[in-house]
Design a protein around this motif. Sequence first.
Motif, PDB file in Angstrom:
ATOM      1  N   MET A 188     -26.689  65.838  75.457  1.00  0.00           N
ATOM      2  CA  MET A 188     -25.809  64.335  75.873  1.00  0.00           C
ATOM      3  C   MET A 188     -26.576  63.549  76.532  1.00  0.00           C
ATOM      4  O   MET A 188     -26.798  62.927  77.216  1.00  0.00           O
ATOM      5  CB  MET A 188     -24.660  64.504  76.512  1.00  0.00           C
ATOM      6  CG  MET A 188     -23.142  65.154  75.475  1.00  0.00           C
ATOM      7  SD  MET A 188     -22.527  63.516  74.575  1.00  0.00           S
ATOM      8  CE  MET A 188     -21.695  62.668  75.772  1.00  0.00           C
ATOM      9  N   GLU A 189     -27.522  64.432  76.934  1.00  0.00           N
ATOM     10  CA  GLU A 189     -28.505  63.538  78.732  1.00  0.00           C
ATOM     11  C   GLU A 189     -29.745  62.587  77.664  1.00  0.00           C
ATOM     12  O   GLU A 189     -30.180  62.173  78.193  1.00  0.00           O
ATOM     13  CB  GLU A 189     -29.433  64.918  79.353  1.00  0.00           C
ATOM     14  CG  GLU A 189     -28.218  65.668  80.641  1.00  0.00           C
ATOM     15  CD  GLU A 189     -28.880  65.762  81.632  1.00  0.00           C
ATOM     16  OE1 GLU A 189     -29.857  66.265  80.837  1.00  0.00           O
ATOM     17  OE2 GLU A 189     -28.069  66.733  82.054  1.00  0.00           O
ATOM     18  N   ARG A 191     -31.478  60.008  75.854  1.00  0.00           N
ATOM     19  CA  ARG A 191     -30.909  58.535  75.971  1.00  0.00           C
ATOM     20  C   ARG A 191     -29.981  57.607  74.649  1.00  0.00           C
ATOM     21  O   ARG A 191     -29.686  56.991  74.496  1.00  0.00           O
ATOM     22  CB  ARG A 191     -32.399  58.677  76.669  1.00  0.00           C
ATOM     23  CG  ARG A 191     -32.061  57.790  78.263  1.00  0.00           C
ATOM     24  CD  ARG A 191     -33.408  57.372  78.440  1.00  0.00           C
ATOM     25  NE  ARG A 191     -34.894  58.367  78.006  1.00  0.00           N
ATOM     26  CZ  ARG A 191     -35.821  58.547  78.915  1.00  0.00           C
ATOM     27  NH1 ARG A 191     -34.459  58.990  80.351  1.00  0.00           N
ATOM     28  NH2 ARG A 191     -36.407  59.579  78.785  1.00  0.00           N
ATOM     29  N   HIS A 192     -30.683  58.427  73.954  1.00  0.00           N
ATOM     30  CA  HIS A 192     -30.350  57.853  72.352  1.00  0.00           C
ATOM     31  C   HIS A 192     -30.188  59.391  71.398  1.00  0.00           C
ATOM     32  O   HIS A 192     -31.060  59.729  70.766  1.00  0.00           O
ATOM     33  CB  HIS A 192     -31.506  57.044  71.978  1.00  0.00           C
ATOM     34  CG  HIS A 192     -31.283  56.370  70.341  1.00  0.00           C
ATOM     35  ND1 HIS A 192     -31.698  55.905  69.226  1.00  0.00           N
ATOM     36  CD2 HIS A 192     -30.042  56.066  69.914  1.00  0.00           C
ATOM     37  CE1 HIS A 192     -30.762  55.941  68.142  1.00  0.00           C
ATOM     38  NE2 HIS A 192     -29.908  56.071  69.022  1.00  0.00           N
ATOM     39  N   VAL A 193     -28.863  59.952  70.957  1.00  0.00           N
ATOM     40  CA  VAL A 193     -28.977  60.091  69.893  1.00  0.00           C
ATOM     41  C   VAL A 193     -28.410  59.505  67.956  1.00  0.00           C
ATOM     42  O   VAL A 193     -27.819  59.110  68.062  1.00  0.00           O
ATOM     43  CB  VAL A 193     -27.616  61.579  70.277  1.00  0.00           C
ATOM     44  CG1 VAL A 193     -27.970  62.347  71.338  1.00  0.00           C
ATOM     45  CG2 VAL A 193     -26.532  60.756  70.745  1.00  0.00           C
ATOM     46  N   LEU A 223     -20.079  63.266  70.932  1.00  0.00           N
ATOM     47  CA  LEU A 223     -20.798  62.582  71.009  1.00  0.00           C
ATOM     48  C   LEU A 223     -20.123  61.499  71.240  1.00  0.00           C
ATOM     49  O   LEU A 223     -20.270  60.430  71.703  1.00  0.00           O
ATOM     50  CB  LEU A 223     -21.727  62.531  69.377  1.00  0.00           C
ATOM     51  CG  LEU A 223     -22.494  63.991  69.632  1.00  0.00           C
ATOM     52  CD1 LEU A 223     -23.210  63.388  67.962  1.00  0.00           C
ATOM     53  CD2 LEU A 223     -23.565  63.695  70.881  1.00  0.00           C
ATOM     54  N   HIS A 226     -21.356  59.454  73.913  1.00  0.00           N
ATOM     55  CA  HIS A 226     -22.606  59.434  74.361  1.00  0.00           C
ATOM     56  C   HIS A 226     -22.759  57.977  74.566  1.00  0.00           C
ATOM     57  O   HIS A 226     -22.171  57.318  73.678  1.00  0.00           O
ATOM     58  CB  HIS A 226     -22.824  60.187  73.937  1.00  0.00           C
ATOM     59  CG  HIS A 226     -24.871  60.592  73.870  1.00  0.00           C
ATOM     60  ND1 HIS A 226     -25.269  58.572  74.016  1.00  0.00           N
ATOM     61  CD2 HIS A 226     -25.437  60.614  74.460  1.00  0.00           C
ATOM     62  CE1 HIS A 226     -26.660  59.352  74.071  1.00  0.00           C
ATOM     63  NE2 HIS A 226     -26.761  60.605  74.510  1.00  0.00           N
ATOM     64  N   HIS A 228     -25.394  55.921  73.793  1.00  0.00           N
ATOM     65  CA  HIS A 228     -25.962  55.108  72.532  1.00  0.00           C
ATOM     66  C   HIS A 228     -25.872  56.500  71.944  1.00  0.00           C
ATOM     67  O   HIS A 228     -27.015  57.146  71.333  1.00  0.00           O
ATOM     68  CB  HIS A 228     -27.161  55.402  73.002  1.00  0.00           C
ATOM     69  CG  HIS A 228     -28.268  54.169  72.218  1.00  0.00           C
ATOM     70  ND1 HIS A 228     -29.517  53.735  72.053  1.00  0.00           N
ATOM     71  CD2 HIS A 228     -27.568  53.551  71.126  1.00  0.00           C
ATOM     72  CE1 HIS A 228     -29.594  53.116  71.560  1.00  0.00           C
ATOM     73  NE2 HIS A 228     -28.833  53.070  69.967  1.00  0.00           N
ATOM     74  N   ALA A 229     -24.524  56.423  70.727  1.00  0.00           N
ATOM     75  CA  ALA A 229     -24.730  57.478  69.845  1.00  0.00           C
ATOM     76  C   ALA A 229     -24.505  57.022  68.370  1.00  0.00           C
ATOM     77  O   ALA A 229     -23.776  55.661  67.745  1.00  0.00           O
ATOM     78  CB  ALA A 229     -24.155  57.873  70.062  1.00  0.00           C
TER      79      ALA A 229
END
Length: 260
Positions: A188-189, A191-193, A223, A226, A228-229
């Motif tokens: 989760m850390e 920046r984009h997943v 997610l 998050h 930016h997922a």
Amino acid sequence: MEVVILPGSGAIGAAVADAVEALLRRKPDSVLGLATGSSPLPVYDELAWRHAGQGLELSSASAFTLDEYVGLPTGHPQSYREVIRREFTNRVDIDPSHVHSPDGGAEDIPAACAAYEEAIGNAGGVDLQLLGVGTDGHLAFNEPTSSLASRTRIKTLTEQTRKDNARFFDDPDDVPGHVITQGLGTIMEARHVVLIATGGQKAQAVHDLVEGPVSAICPASLLQFHPHATILIDEAAASGLKLAEYYRYTYEHKPRWQQL
């Protein structure tokens, strides 16, 4: 969370490669998070093609893999370090010393896990993390009921996951029972997943992670929190989504300047 429904794995691979290429051109020393399994292969193929045919450079980039089996000998063809080399990093110009994997052969597993977390932090964190999802909703090797705040650690694989991975081994009994995996808190850390899922066998997991409640029974559902997922799926994987038409509409009407 952005859900993108595309015709097939080729279109998905190209879309993700566009995002990776844009990142690399904006930040040549980007940190990539690499996943194994079948889901990211079209992305790796597309990036390798762009490197060979269009001059895409990864020479300043670095990478961290999500996980590694515990107990496989160094150089075993199904170790995730070797799979990543074979499927991607040996096909582009990334420095091999900049590609990092958990040490599944370490004598002190907890210390190796802590060292991996430290290495990710020292690199500045992951800019773009590629992900797949298991049929039971697992993310990396964070099996159902994994802590939603977990860090890199050793995990025991479920029998279903071992069966899913048996096709890569000569004997199903050769599939290791343990892995070192980045934790959900670690993932989760990034920046984009970017999560990729294709095929009808992933439809229930996709529904649960996108439209179900956030719950440890479906680790990938985290997610939803998050910032930016991006979830890229084909029509078969999208077949269980209640809001599929909405996702299609929003993607088709995105501003031209807005990328994944």
